[in-house]
Motif scaffolding. Structure first.
Motif, PDB file in Angstrom:
ATOM      1  N   TRP A 431      15.795  13.533 -29.832  1.00 54.05           N
ATOM      2  CA  TRP A 431      15.328  13.247 -28.485  1.00 54.05           C
ATOM      3  C   TRP A 431      13.857  12.825 -28.536  1.00 54.05           C
ATOM      4  O   TRP A 431      13.144  13.237 -29.461  1.00 54.05           O
ATOM      5  CB  TRP A 431      15.545  14.454 -27.565  1.00 54.05           C
ATOM      6  N   VAL A 435      13.723   5.905 -27.781  1.00 56.48           N
ATOM      7  CA  VAL A 435      12.352   6.348 -27.921  1.00 56.48           C
ATOM      8  C   VAL A 435      11.437   5.134 -27.792  1.00 56.48           C
ATOM      9  O   VAL A 435      11.747   4.054 -28.289  1.00 56.48           O
ATOM     10  CB  VAL A 435      12.140   7.062 -29.277  1.00 56.48           C
ATOM     11  N   GLN A 439       5.722   6.639 -29.294  1.00 53.03           N
ATOM     12  CA  GLN A 439       6.126   7.969 -28.850  1.00 53.03           C
ATOM     13  C   GLN A 439       6.672   8.752 -30.048  1.00 53.03           C
ATOM     14  O   GLN A 439       7.147   8.179 -31.028  1.00 53.03           O
ATOM     15  CB  GLN A 439       7.198   7.826 -27.772  1.00 53.03           C
ATOM     16  N   SER A 440       6.615  10.072 -30.000  1.00 55.01           N
ATOM     17  CA  SER A 440       7.156  10.900 -31.066  1.00 55.01           C
ATOM     18  C   SER A 440       8.654  11.078 -30.894  1.00 55.01           C
ATOM     19  O   SER A 440       9.164  11.106 -29.762  1.00 55.01           O
ATOM     20  CB  SER A 440       6.472  12.274 -31.070  1.00 55.01           C
ATOM     21  N   LEU A 441       9.361  11.180 -32.017  1.00 56.10           N
ATOM     22  CA  LEU A 441      10.802  11.425 -32.017  1.00 56.10           C
ATOM     23  C   LEU A 441      11.045  12.816 -32.577  1.00 56.10           C
ATOM     24  O   LEU A 441      10.658  13.118 -33.717  1.00 56.10           O
ATOM     25  CB  LEU A 441      11.528  10.375 -32.865  1.00 56.10           C
ATOM     26  N   SER A 442      11.650  13.677 -31.803  1.00 55.81           N
ATOM     27  CA  SER A 442      11.917  15.055 -32.221  1.00 55.81           C
ATOM     28  C   SER A 442      13.338  15.179 -32.740  1.00 55.81           C
ATOM     29  O   SER A 442      14.256  14.492 -32.258  1.00 55.81           O
ATOM     30  CB  SER A 442      11.704  16.016 -31.055  1.00 55.81           C
ATOM     31  N   GLU A 444      16.305  18.200 -34.433  1.00 53.11           N
ATOM     32  CA  GLU A 444      16.659  19.596 -34.691  1.00 53.11           C
ATOM     33  C   GLU A 444      17.994  19.649 -35.411  1.00 53.11           C
ATOM     34  O   GLU A 444      18.947  18.976 -35.018  1.00 53.11           O
ATOM     35  CB  GLU A 444      16.728  20.372 -33.378  1.00 53.11           C
ATOM     36  N   SER A 473      13.444  22.145 -37.415  1.00 53.55           N
ATOM     37  CA  SER A 473      13.037  21.198 -36.377  1.00 53.55           C
ATOM     38  C   SER A 473      11.693  20.605 -36.761  1.00 53.55           C
ATOM     39  O   SER A 473      10.871  21.250 -37.416  1.00 53.55           O
ATOM     40  CB  SER A 473      12.944  21.889 -35.012  1.00 53.55           C
ATOM     41  N   SER A 475       8.889  16.943 -35.698  1.00 52.07           N
ATOM     42  CA  SER A 475       8.611  15.793 -34.844  1.00 52.07           C
ATOM     43  C   SER A 475       8.018  14.683 -35.697  1.00 52.07           C
ATOM     44  O   SER A 475       7.092  14.923 -36.483  1.00 52.07           O
ATOM     45  CB  SER A 475       7.634  16.193 -33.736  1.00 52.07           C
ATOM     46  N   GLU A 477       5.768  11.764 -35.679  1.00 51.10           N
ATOM     47  CA  GLU A 477       4.710  11.381 -34.757  1.00 51.10           C
ATOM     48  C   GLU A 477       4.571   9.862 -34.642  1.00 51.10           C
ATOM     49  O   GLU A 477       4.685   9.130 -35.624  1.00 51.10           O
ATOM     50  CB  GLU A 477       3.376  11.982 -35.215  1.00 51.10           C
TER      51      GLU A 477
END
Length: 506
Positions: A431, A435, A439-442, A444, A473, A475, A477
């Motif tokens: 999430w 994207v 923007q950062s993409l996270s 998990e 998890s 991120s 960046e």
């Protein structure tokens, strides 16, 4: 090869040694031929092939793909490699399998170094080698005086044409001849690979192939569908970008469970995957299944413009219930005169009734060529298989055939899985998706993450993130990629991998 890559291979090899005690494959001798059974994820099955076939993969790459296909020329090979990178789309599942193949060769202690290219072979080299059918016309245009000849012929029979045979009793039988330019590396390395996937949406399937070839050239799945590829004669290609491997599309149609989602595993699944693909060359795929006593035979004609089905009563002029394919379109293009097809036609008009043995003789007599590398026969109702391969002195159809049974080949002993457990892939969440650039993409996972790779649609590695600390998890960046579709591949610390698609937007 970069030191980091060597370190990763060494770590993977150590993990395989400690956790499994052997690769997830078993190589057996069947008469004068070898059968390789592999199980687990795509990566694990690729690793087992590379580990157990190590030098044979290298020999076929050099003797066939480099020496024959690329003329033994590094500059010609680089031309094909660049053309492939520019024109083909990414196949994430089989890219993982190709990566496993390369890692398996290295873990076996076999060098990946290629003297002609003056570098180690990579995953991209495996993917290019598996596009040989798709790129034969590209290759032949570069050197028209030395064409690579890929032929093939096949014949299926059923119903009233097999009714008089007490063994077939109306059920179907198909025989195929694989005719490629004679090559010592291929003649010396016939191989049957039997897959037992751990992926829930896939089924067991087997492939008559050569070391390093991951697609389906001559293949049968556990549901009883067979698909055999012949070359076509129409190379019209107005849209040569975002191409898919025809052998990978055939494999998807056989390996994926109910690929067209109609509730049944059958030959139409192969047609569905070929229709969804985008192919450069013209090819002809002879497919057959038989469910509940109902034979279902089709010839699938596909090229860059369309994919269609031909049945026994369309542009064939064969008596009884027969369907033949040589190397000319009969629906997708205007039927051209083909001496081998006419010879098959003449033989069947003389007597349309066939036994399995007569079908073999008819096809060999009417369409047999000195360049015949493999001859295969399959009866879906019983699972009976005959497999002959070429020798240096004889084409395959003149040599003794090895009898096999599909149901026996698809048996994988429980002890095999007791000794070697395939680690399950992580469930992966991403999430936001899409994207935005910058923007950062996270992400998990439900297992500890070891490495994260980002690929584009062509399978090119764009970024690699090693994860030194134990975490599930993280991120990524400030994602700085152009707008488009990308793949994120996550390897967890058990060695399993997961692939997710994400969309980058402005």
């Amino acid at each position: 090869m970069k030191p980091l890559r060597l370190l990763l291979i060494a770590v993977l090899a150590l993990w395989m040694g400690l956790a499994t005690a052997q690769p997830q494959g078993q190589l057996s001798q069947y008469g004068d031929k070898q059968v390789l059974k592999v199980w687990g994820t795509h990566y694990q099955r690729g690793f087992a092939q590379g580990y157990l076939l190590n030098q044979r993969v290298m020999d076929v790459f050099h003797g066939y793909y480099y020496t024959m296909f690329a003329f033994g020329s590094a500059s010609a090979y680089d031309y094909f490699w660049n053309w492939y990178q520019q024109h083909f789309s990414f196949h994430p599942r089989l890219y993982l399998e190709a990566e496993g193949l390369i890692d398996g060769i290295a873990a076996s202690g076999t060098s990946l170094w290629h003297d002609g290219l003056q570098r180690n072979l990579t995953t991209d080299d495996v993917m290019l080698a598996n596009a040989v059918v798709d790129m034969v016309n590209v290759r032949n245009r570069l050197r028209p005086e030395d064409p690579l000849e890929l032929g093939c012929a096949s014949l299926s029979s059923w119903g009233i044409s097999t009714q008089q045979d007490s063994l077939l009793a109306g059920s179907a039988v198909i025989t195929r001849l694989l005719d490629w330019s004679s090559n010592d590396a291929l003649i010396g390395n016939p191989l049957l690979v039997v897959h037992n996937p751990s992926e829930a949406d896939e089924q067991k399937w087997l492939s008559f192939t050569y070391p390093g070839m991951l697609g389906a050239l001559s293949a049968i799945n556990e549901s009883g569908t067979a698909a055999f590829l012949n070359m076509g004669n129409d190379y019209y290609n107005p849209s040569p970008f975002n191409l898919t491997h025809v052998l990978f599309d055939i494999r998807d149609g056989l390996e994926l469970r109910d690929a067209d989602n109609d509730g049944y595993d059958k030959a139409e699944d192969v047609f569905n995957r070929l229709s969804a693909g985008h192919h450069y060359n013209g090819t002809i795929i002879h497919a057959l299944d038989e469910r509940q006593g109902n034979p279902n035979a089709m010839v699938i004609e596909t090229n860059n413009s369309n994919t269609v089905i031909r049945r026994y009563n369309q542009n064939g002029s064969l008596p009884g219930r027969h369907l033949a394919a040589t190397n000319h379109f009969r629906v997708l293009g205007y039927p051209a005169c083909c001496e081998r097809y006419v010879a098959i036609q003449d033989s069947l008009y003389a007597n349309h009734n066939v036994t399995a043995k007569r079908q073999w003789r008819v096809l060999a007599g009417a369409a047999g060529q000195e360049s015949n590398l493999a001859a295969i026969q399959y009866v879906p109702s019983t699972g009976a298989i005959l497999w002959a391969s070429a020798s240096l002195s004889n084409p395959a159809f003149e040599n003794s055939a090895l009898p096999l049974q599909a149901d026996e080949l698809f048996v994988f002993t429980s002890s095999t899985f007791d000794e070697v457990q395939a680690p399950a892939a992580s469930n992966l969440k991403l999430w936001p998706n899409p994207v935005r650039r910058g923007q950062s993409l996270s992400l998990e996972a439900d297992k500890d993450i070891q490495r994260v790779d980002v690929y584009n649609l062509r399978g090119q590695l764009l970024a690699r993130h090693e994860v030194p600390n134990v975490t599930r998890s993280l991120s990524l960046e400030r994602m700085d990629l152009s707008s488009g579709v990308y793949f994120l591949r996550v390897r967890d610390r058990s060695g399993a991998t997961s692939v997710k698609r994400f969309l980058m937007i402005k």
